[in-house]
Design a protein around this motif. Sequence first.
Motif, PDB file in Angstrom:
ATOM      1  N   PHE A  92       6.172  -4.098  -4.446  1.00 53.41           N
ATOM      2  CA  PHE A  92       7.563  -3.204  -4.195  1.00 53.41           C
ATOM      3  C   PHE A  92       7.264  -2.017  -4.084  1.00 53.41           C
ATOM      4  O   PHE A  92       6.536  -1.278  -3.983  1.00 53.41           O
ATOM      5  CB  PHE A  92       7.754  -3.292  -5.541  1.00 53.41           C
ATOM      6  N   HIS A  94       8.409   0.975  -4.080  1.00 49.66           N
ATOM      7  CA  HIS A  94       8.518   2.284  -4.634  1.00 49.66           C
ATOM      8  C   HIS A  94       7.992   1.789  -6.255  1.00 49.66           C
ATOM      9  O   HIS A  94       8.079   3.045  -7.126  1.00 49.66           O
ATOM     10  CB  HIS A  94      10.360   2.087  -4.595  1.00 49.66           C
ATOM     11  N   ASP A  96       4.319   1.837  -7.953  1.00 48.11           N
ATOM     12  CA  ASP A  96       3.117   2.520  -8.505  1.00 48.11           C
ATOM     13  C   ASP A  96       2.064   0.665  -8.465  1.00 48.11           C
ATOM     14  O   ASP A  96       2.662  -0.296  -8.580  1.00 48.11           O
ATOM     15  CB  ASP A  96       2.279   2.959  -8.824  1.00 48.11           C
ATOM     16  N   ALA A 102       2.736  -5.331 -13.719  1.00 45.60           N
ATOM     17  CA  ALA A 102       3.477  -5.528 -15.115  1.00 45.60           C
ATOM     18  C   ALA A 102       5.070  -5.578 -13.797  1.00 45.60           C
ATOM     19  O   ALA A 102       5.346  -5.950 -15.540  1.00 45.60           O
ATOM     20  CB  ALA A 102       3.204  -4.380 -15.606  1.00 45.60           C
ATOM     21  N   PHE A 103       5.016  -5.673 -13.311  1.00 49.69           N
ATOM     22  CA  PHE A 103       6.760  -5.857 -12.906  1.00 49.69           C
ATOM     23  C   PHE A 103       7.137  -7.391 -13.916  1.00 49.69           C
ATOM     24  O   PHE A 103       8.366  -7.122 -14.303  1.00 49.69           O
ATOM     25  CB  PHE A 103       7.494  -6.251 -11.262  1.00 49.69           C
ATOM     26  N   GLY A 104       6.182  -8.358 -13.708  1.00 53.97           N
ATOM     27  CA  GLY A 104       7.629  -9.794 -13.965  1.00 53.97           C
ATOM     28  C   GLY A 104       7.042  -9.704 -15.236  1.00 53.97           C
ATOM     29  O   GLY A 104       7.421  -9.965 -16.326  1.00 53.97           O
ATOM     30  N   SER A 106       8.493  -6.901 -17.567  1.00 56.91           N
ATOM     31  CA  SER A 106       9.248  -6.763 -18.716  1.00 56.91           C
ATOM     32  C   SER A 106      10.330  -6.862 -18.124  1.00 56.91           C
ATOM     33  O   SER A 106      10.812  -7.386 -16.606  1.00 56.91           O
ATOM     34  CB  SER A 106       9.104  -5.027 -18.346  1.00 56.91           C
ATOM     35  N   ARG A 107      11.038  -7.395 -19.146  1.00 59.03           N
ATOM     36  CA  ARG A 107      12.795  -7.283 -18.972  1.00 59.03           C
ATOM     37  C   ARG A 107      13.891  -7.355 -19.135  1.00 59.03           C
ATOM     38  O   ARG A 107      15.116  -7.601 -18.889  1.00 59.03           O
ATOM     39  CB  ARG A 107      12.582  -8.734 -20.454  1.00 59.03           C
ATOM     40  N   GLY A 108      14.156  -5.459 -19.117  1.00 62.33           N
ATOM     41  CA  GLY A 108      14.679  -4.719 -19.049  1.00 62.33           C
ATOM     42  C   GLY A 108      15.012  -4.248 -17.627  1.00 62.33           C
ATOM     43  O   GLY A 108      14.984  -5.350 -16.816  1.00 62.33           O
ATOM     44  N   TRP A 109      16.566  -4.136 -17.357  1.00 57.78           N
ATOM     45  CA  TRP A 109      17.205  -3.633 -16.007  1.00 57.78           C
ATOM     46  C   TRP A 109      17.192  -2.494 -15.320  1.00 57.78           C
ATOM     47  O   TRP A 109      17.031  -2.600 -13.785  1.00 57.78           O
ATOM     48  CB  TRP A 109      18.570  -3.421 -16.616  1.00 57.78           C
ATOM     49  N   LEU A 110      15.581  -1.815 -16.113  1.00 55.55           N
ATOM     50  CA  LEU A 110      15.099  -0.764 -15.473  1.00 55.55           C
ATOM     51  C   LEU A 110      14.134  -0.603 -15.239  1.00 55.55           C
ATOM     52  O   LEU A 110      12.972  -1.420 -16.199  1.00 55.55           O
ATOM     53  CB  LEU A 110      15.081   0.512 -15.921  1.00 55.55           C
ATOM     54  N   ASN A 111      13.316  -0.261 -14.260  1.00 52.87           N
ATOM     55  CA  ASN A 111      12.239  -0.594 -14.473  1.00 52.87           C
ATOM     56  C   ASN A 111      11.221   0.217 -15.196  1.00 52.87           C
ATOM     57  O   ASN A 111      11.191   1.414 -15.759  1.00 52.87           O
ATOM     58  CB  ASN A 111      11.047   0.258 -13.116  1.00 52.87           C
ATOM     59  N   PRO A 112       9.536  -0.306 -15.609  1.00 55.62           N
ATOM     60  CA  PRO A 112       9.304   1.007 -17.129  1.00 55.62           C
ATOM     61  C   PRO A 112       8.673   2.496 -16.448  1.00 55.62           C
ATOM     62  O   PRO A 112       8.620   2.099 -15.244  1.00 55.62           O
ATOM     63  CB  PRO A 112       8.292  -0.372 -17.400  1.00 55.62           C
ATOM     64  N   ARG A 113       8.257   3.366 -16.438  1.00 57.85           N
ATOM     65  CA  ARG A 113       8.192   4.274 -16.069  1.00 57.85           C
ATOM     66  C   ARG A 113       6.428   4.207 -15.700  1.00 57.85           C
ATOM     67  O   ARG A 113       6.111   3.583 -16.559  1.00 57.85           O
ATOM     68  CB  ARG A 113       8.347   5.773 -17.896  1.00 57.85           C
ATOM     69  N   THR A 114       6.493   5.046 -15.593  1.00 52.58           N
ATOM     70  CA  THR A 114       4.347   5.209 -14.594  1.00 52.58           C
ATOM     71  C   THR A 114       4.017   5.214 -16.124  1.00 52.58           C
ATOM     72  O   THR A 114       4.483   5.913 -16.820  1.00 52.58           O
ATOM     73  CB  THR A 114       4.109   6.238 -13.557  1.00 52.58           C
TER      74      THR A 114
END
Lengths: 244, 223
Positions: A92, A94, A96, A102-104, A106-114
């Motif tokens: 991805f 956009h 880091d 860690a993408f897979g 977290s299950r939320g609708w938003l990306n976790p912060r850096t």
Amino acid sequence: MLFDIDIRKTLQAGSRSFALNLQLQSSSQRIVIYGPSGAGKSLTLKAVAGLLRPEHGHIRLNGRTLFDQRAGVNLAPQARQVGYLFQDYALFPHLDVRQNIAFGLSRGWLNPRTGVRHDAVEYWLRAFGLETMAHQLPDELSGGQRQRVALARAIVARPRALLLDEPFAALDLSLRHTMRRELSDLQQHLQIPIVLITHDPQDVEIFGDHVFQLRDGRLDAQETAACHLPASEALACGNTTICR
Amino acid sequence: MESVWMALALSLKVAGLAAAATTILGVAVGFLLARASFPGRNVLDTLLTLPMVLPPTVLGYYLLVLLGRRSALGTWLLEEFGINLIFTWQGAVIAASVVAFPLVFKPARAAFESVDGQLEQAARVLGTSNTAVFFRVTLPLAWRGILAGVLLSFARALGEFGATLMVAGSIPGKTQTLSIAVYEAVQAGQDDVANTLVYIISAVCVAVLLTAGHLAPGRIARR
């Protein structure tokens, strides 16, 4: 049976059509699908991942049915729990390195912060020597580093199998050698079943416990390193089985 | 002078709400047309782009016919909810939204089409739901192109004259926006008021365009 794949799919592009008709079964943890480009290797991998729906047949992974046309089973890609390493890694752009891995998780609708930490992510950052570039974007990495990030992203959630699409094709020769060894060691360490597709004989040499040769959407030949395939299964395939 | 600030406040309110409405609708429709394939897709695209080329007075006329008291929709709104949109600032918002819609919808469709589908596939294989893929991958990669369109639609809504005049009229302090106030001031020979209004609206538009140019697609946002 670890892998039990029987898929048929016809693709139409303008006046050209391509028919994939492939049956393969294997109990090996490392199988290689080998063949020239356009033979249907990527389509097969996409079908296993759930990104392409075959018209007929079934796909079973270690006894778990991912797809069965007759029984009306077609698990979504999200439910198949397989890791997929894309040929050009599909990182991805956009996010880091740490967020990518860690993408897979977290299950939320938003990306976790850096800077959000997961133990598993930190483990793989260390294991692949990526800690110093955890906050960098994929664009700023070298080819080998990108592949390590993609690999870490695919295995961090402990998938049931790892699908690799020409994993070394985008690397230069010396790096290819190193990354092959790394992947081979990793597979043995994790004991994770892999399906690797390639047109490079060297990949076959290292990963081909069970090799399926593809040509024009069909199985051309298969060979096993240790010949642990029962003769009956080899016969059922109706293809040449060669022991090394 | 007080009327100038009232006109500015009204213009910003109308343009802001119109930009918000066109953003939500433009992103949704742009995404639909970029991803779904159905018969009549190109016809729909053409229809939705029409407000960009039709004279605003024609659009205003259509809206009057559609929302006026003699139309089925206008009668229903009035009888069921007591809502009358003609000669109100809410009517001005609708007029500005229709005119500005293609300026969001067009770049949004292009931005969604330029997102690499393989990245979305990768996210799905990683277990991310389709909705989450949209908000975590597709939208962040497309938002620069969309945002440039949103700013342009805001600028367009701010300068809207024809359709707004037809639908909302020119009631000072109620529906008289900046661009309409300029016309009224010139008609009435109030050159100093016209000058002030023209400078204000020009400055706001230059600022918006500079921001839009800075956000032009091509560079990838950090987040």
